[in-house]
Write a protein that holds these residues in place. Structure first.
Motif, short mmCIF file in Angstrom:
data_model
loop_
_atom_site.label_atom_id
_atom_site.label_comp_id
_atom_site.label_asym_id
_atom_site.label_seq_id
_atom_site.Cartn_x
_atom_site.Cartn_y
_atom_site.Cartn_z
N ILE A 81 0.85 -1.20 0.00
CA ILE A 81 0.00 0.00 0.00
C ILE A 81 0.88 1.24 0.00
O ILE A 81 0.67 2.17 -0.78
CB ILE A 81 -0.92 0.00 1.25
CG1 ILE A 81 -2.00 -1.06 1.11
CG2 ILE A 81 -1.57 1.38 1.44
CD1 ILE A 81 -2.83 -1.24 2.36
N PHE A 82 1.88 1.25 0.87
CA PHE A 82 2.75 2.42 1.00
C PHE A 82 3.44 2.74 -0.32
O PHE A 82 3.40 3.86 -0.82
CB PHE A 82 3.78 2.16 2.12
CG PHE A 82 4.75 3.29 2.31
CD1 PHE A 82 4.31 4.59 2.35
CD2 PHE A 82 6.10 3.03 2.48
CE1 PHE A 82 5.20 5.65 2.54
CE2 PHE A 82 6.99 4.08 2.67
CZ PHE A 82 6.54 5.38 2.69
N ILE A 85 0.75 3.66 -3.35
CA ILE A 85 0.10 4.97 -3.31
C ILE A 85 1.14 6.09 -3.43
O ILE A 85 0.87 7.13 -4.01
CB ILE A 85 -0.79 5.12 -2.05
CG1 ILE A 85 -1.78 3.96 -1.98
CG2 ILE A 85 -1.55 6.43 -2.11
CD1 ILE A 85 -2.87 4.11 -0.96
N THR A 86 2.35 5.85 -2.89
CA THR A 86 3.39 6.87 -3.07
C THR A 86 3.74 7.01 -4.56
O THR A 86 3.94 8.12 -5.06
CB THR A 86 4.64 6.52 -2.26
OG1 THR A 86 4.25 6.37 -0.90
CG2 THR A 86 5.68 7.61 -2.34
N LEU A 88 1.68 6.59 -6.94
CA LEU A 88 0.59 7.34 -7.58
C LEU A 88 0.94 8.82 -7.61
O LEU A 88 0.53 9.55 -8.50
CB LEU A 88 -0.71 7.19 -6.80
CG LEU A 88 -1.50 5.91 -6.96
CD1 LEU A 88 -2.82 6.04 -6.23
CD2 LEU A 88 -1.74 5.62 -8.42
N ASP A 89 1.67 9.26 -6.59
CA ASP A 89 2.10 10.66 -6.58
C ASP A 89 3.22 10.88 -7.59
O ASP A 89 3.07 11.64 -8.54
CB ASP A 89 2.55 11.05 -5.16
CG ASP A 89 3.22 12.40 -5.13
OD1 ASP A 89 3.00 13.19 -6.07
OD2 ASP A 89 3.96 12.67 -4.17
N THR A 90 4.33 10.17 -7.43
CA THR A 90 5.50 10.49 -8.25
C THR A 90 5.26 10.20 -9.74
O THR A 90 5.76 10.91 -10.59
CB THR A 90 6.74 9.73 -7.77
OG1 THR A 90 6.40 8.36 -7.64
CG2 THR A 90 7.22 10.26 -6.44
N PHE A 92 2.33 10.37 -11.37
CA PHE A 92 1.34 11.25 -11.99
C PHE A 92 1.64 12.72 -11.75
O PHE A 92 0.85 13.58 -12.08
CB PHE A 92 -0.07 10.92 -11.47
CG PHE A 92 -0.60 9.61 -11.99
CD1 PHE A 92 -1.36 9.58 -13.16
CD2 PHE A 92 -0.34 8.42 -11.34
CE1 PHE A 92 -1.85 8.38 -13.65
CE2 PHE A 92 -0.82 7.22 -11.83
CZ PHE A 92 -1.58 7.19 -12.98
N ARG A 93 2.76 13.00 -11.09
CA ARG A 93 3.09 14.39 -10.82
C ARG A 93 3.30 15.11 -12.15
O ARG A 93 3.88 14.57 -13.06
CB ARG A 93 4.36 14.47 -9.96
CG ARG A 93 4.29 15.59 -8.95
CD ARG A 93 5.54 15.63 -8.15
NE ARG A 93 5.48 14.77 -6.97
CZ ARG A 93 6.54 14.55 -6.20
NH1 ARG A 93 7.72 15.06 -6.49
NH2 ARG A 93 6.42 13.79 -5.13
N SER B 305 0.87 14.82 -6.81
CA SER B 305 0.10 14.83 -8.06
C SER B 305 -1.38 15.04 -7.76
O SER B 305 -1.89 14.64 -6.71
CB SER B 305 0.29 13.52 -8.80
OG SER B 305 -0.43 12.48 -8.18
N SER B 308 -3.27 11.84 -7.01
CA SER B 308 -3.19 11.38 -5.61
C SER B 308 -4.13 12.18 -4.73
O SER B 308 -4.75 11.63 -3.83
CB SER B 308 -1.80 11.56 -5.03
OG SER B 308 -0.86 10.95 -5.81
#
Lengths: 139, 539
Positions: A81-82, A85-86, A88-90, A92-93, B305, B308
């Motif tokens: 999970i960690f 989901i992290t 998902l940030d990097t 899609f940034r 993002s 997120s």
């Protein structure tokens, strides 16, 4: 304890040990092959396989109470999970503002108007690297 | 009952019998007094901040001092008081008693947890003596990797306390699985035990991540390894992911035991069976799980993002469901019960009001669009104080008043306790409600000075914070004053007429080995509809 202890035959230990040694060899060998983005994936895959073998056989999780196996798998799930989901940030940034995805360019025009300094206010050389190690001395 | 019966407070004697004790009740008391000492220190720092903020301008402390004060206030309250206090103190004292066990599963590990906590506390004290730390309790990079204040000792302290927390969690899980008396099935456990179980699961799964985070931060500072510094190829937002992957679940480490305490207090002081036992039990576990999926809502302005943000915002709303289930179950428990306004019940009622406000304003902040406006304002400060202090600390005080006669064998002055509870409730709202308004008007957090337009609300907030601080201080002093000589209760006393094993099957204060013989379960924890347990209270 009420439950019976499983006695593992020596041959299994030796087989697992041989497999681990073999996989260590593979790790070394594969590090000389450039697979691009797959480098990290392959290395992690081998390491995970080895860890799984150790946990299942050397640490007896395969024969132990299945509750313990559940707890172990759960901890992997939380790690999953960690990381997911992290990512998902990097990954899609920059979806809305593409420039935020780029790495910092210390020689950008913006910096021309400012003296090059790091966060302490110490001067930074032309190549954009600050004198980090020297700063650490005074604490 | 025999007059000079052995109890854990007086037998065995001597300082070493306390320092090397394996008795969960003594370890719990040591946690309690350690936690209260840090609560006092953190409270003084808070009052110092309110004094500075009573008027615009640097009248009382400089900006640098203020940075140190709010960082230490946050770090001490979170890591040294709220997180260890309820599981470490009340959990340790009560868990084996509620299970009918002699002790926790691993008594030596329990003592080791306490000493790890002490070691971490020493690091914190060193940090204070060495000149403090000014990064904020979150230690956000890039500032924390370059600040010249004592980041390393403080984060080292947190690293060590983390292990104390993990070991306590592990111990409690093993205890709940293995040490129940025969017949005490999962659905007959008191709800405080369920709450401790949920808390322990979060402690052992999330806490290693804060340990790793602190180590990475220390490595980056000492060795210049590029984890978080973009100039070295790192990512400062990654720090926030690491930090909040622990610290959001840590919010549930803080609040779940408080839910457990309220679930005990309300049925006992309403003399009515708890409404929705299984709903409360499973909502505890689902809060613990959902808590792992929402950390990004602390990072809406960090540059993460947009994708997120949408995911985190959406999942955040799910926390409201199990929380709402609990609130409504407690209200329905009181409905048509015989509610008595004893000090523990007044604290539990305050909890219901304050926590609900804290929870609902959390829904505001979970919405991305609104959070971008409110982020890092006093609205956030007010929100988390309504949850942490109005929720956890108020419930903790309620639990302390509820189990004080059990663990100490003395009764405090109930009128004074009730007045203090009123003072806490009014003082708390007076302090923090204006902060919602300040935040909505744009007052940023973590500043020692402000524009004159905010002066009235800040002044009001500071005035009530003095009432709040004084009320808590008197409430604790009232408890301690009950320990004076010749104030012992009859060992068989059960002042609230509670039904759980710690009240019905052992003395107050309990026997060194908890029970004279293994208790036999006669009824469930809240069977007020089937059995009559009269309150007994005599000196």
């Amino acid at each position: 304890m009420a439950h019976q202890h499983h006695i593992t035959p020596l041959s299994i230990y030796l087989t697992i040990a041989a497999t681990l040694l073999f996989l260590s060899g593979v790790t070394v060998w594969v590090s000389y092959v450039d697979l691009g983005a797959m480098n990290i994936v392959i290395a992690m895959l081998i390491a995970t396989t080895k860890a799984t073998l150790v946990v299942l056989f050397f640490m007896h999780l395969l024969w132990d109470d299945k509750k313990l196996l559940t707890i172990f798998v759960m901890s992997l799930m939380f790690l999953g999970i960690f990381i997911t989901i992290t990512l998902l940030d990097t990954e899609f940034r920059g979806g809305v503002n593409p420039e935020v995805k780029d790495s910092i360019n210390k020689r950008a025009a913006f910096y021309d108007s400012l003296p090059l300094t790091d966060t302490h206010g110490n001067p930074v050389d032309e190549h954009g690297s600050s004198h980090h190690e020297e700063d650490e001395d005074h604490h | 009952m025999i007059e000079n019966q052995k109890n854990y407070l007086t037998y065995p004697k001597g300082i070493m019998s306390w320092l090397l004790t394996l008795d969960h009740k003594r370890i719990g008391l040591m946690y309690l007094f350690g936690g209260l000492a840090f609560f006092f220190l953190g409270g003084l720092l808070a009052l110092g901040m309110r004094l500075e903020l009573a008027a615009p301008g640097n009248d009382f402390m400089s900006n640098d001092t203020y940075n140190n004060v709010y960082t230490l206030h946050g770090a001490i309250m979170v890591f040294l008081f709220i997180i260890p206090a309820i599981p470490g103190a009340l959990g340790n004292i009560l868990l084996p008693l509620m299970l009918g066990a002699k002790d926790v599963a691993f008594p030596r590990l329990n003592l080791a947890s306490f000493y790890l906590y002490t070691l971490g506390a020493l690091f914190t004290i060193y940090t204070i003596i060495a000149g403090g730390v000014d990064t904020g309790w979150t230690f956000y990079t890039p500032y924390s990797t370059t600040s010249t204040s004592n980041v390393i000792p403080m984060t080292m302290g947190i690293f060590i306390i983390g292990f104390s927390s993990i070991l306590t969690g592990l111990n409690f899980i093993a205890t709940i699985h293995k040490m129940r008396i025969p017949g005490l099935t999962w659905y007959k456990l008191p709800l405080f035990v369920w709450a401790l179980y949920g808390t322990s699961l979060v402690q052992i799964t999330a806490t290693p991540v804060i340990a790793i985070t602190m180590v990475l931060l220390i490595l980056e500072r000492l060795l210049g390894i590029g984890i978080f510094d973009p100039a070295l190829g790192g990512d400062p937002v990654l720090y926030q992911h690491f930090f909040w992957f622990y610290s959001h679940p840590a919010v549930y480490i803080m609040i779940l035991p408080a839910f457990g305490i309220v679930s005990e207090i309300i049925p006992v002081h309403s003399r009515k069976k708890i409404w929705g036992y299984k709903f409360i039990a499973f909502s505890t576990l689902s809060i613990a799980f959902i808590g792992f999926l929402v950390w990004g809502h602390h990072m809406f302005t960090s540059g993460q993002s947009v994708f997120s943000q949408i995911v985190f915002s959406f999942i955040t709303y799910f926390v409201g469901i199990p929380t709402g289930v609990k609130i409504f179950s407690w209200i329905l428990t009181m409905y048509r019960g015989q509610v008595s306004f004893t000090p523990p019940m007044l604290y539990a009622l305050s909890f219901l009001f304050l926590f609900t406000i804290g929870g609902l304003t959390g829904i505001f902040l979970g919405a991305v669009a609104l959070d971008i406006h409110l982020h890092d304002t006093y609205f956030v400060v007010a929100h988390f104080h309504y949850v942490m202090q109005g929720g956890t600390i108020v419930a903790f005080l309620g639990g302390l008043h509820h189990w004080w006669p059990k663990s100490m064998g003395t009764m405090y002055n109930q009128t004074v306790a009730n007045i203090c509870c009123l003072g806490v409730f009014l003082g708390f709202n007076g302090t923090f409600f204006p902060q919602f308004l300040l935040g909505l008007r744009g007052m940023p957090r973590r500043y020692a000075t402000y524009d004159p337009q905010y002066a009235d609300l800040h002044n009001y907030s500071s005035f009530w914070s003095a009432i709040l601080g004084l009320s808590i201080f008197i409430a604790i002093m009232n408890l301690l004053w009950s320990l004076r000589k010749n104030n012992k209760l009859d060992p068989g006393t059960n002042p609230w007429g509670a039904m759980t094993l710690e009240w019905t099957h052992t003395t107050s204060p309990p026997h060194p080995h908890n029970f004279e013989e293994e208790p036999v379960l006669e009824h469930g924890p809240y069977d007020y509809d089937k059995v009559i347990v009269e309150p007994t209270f005599k000196k």
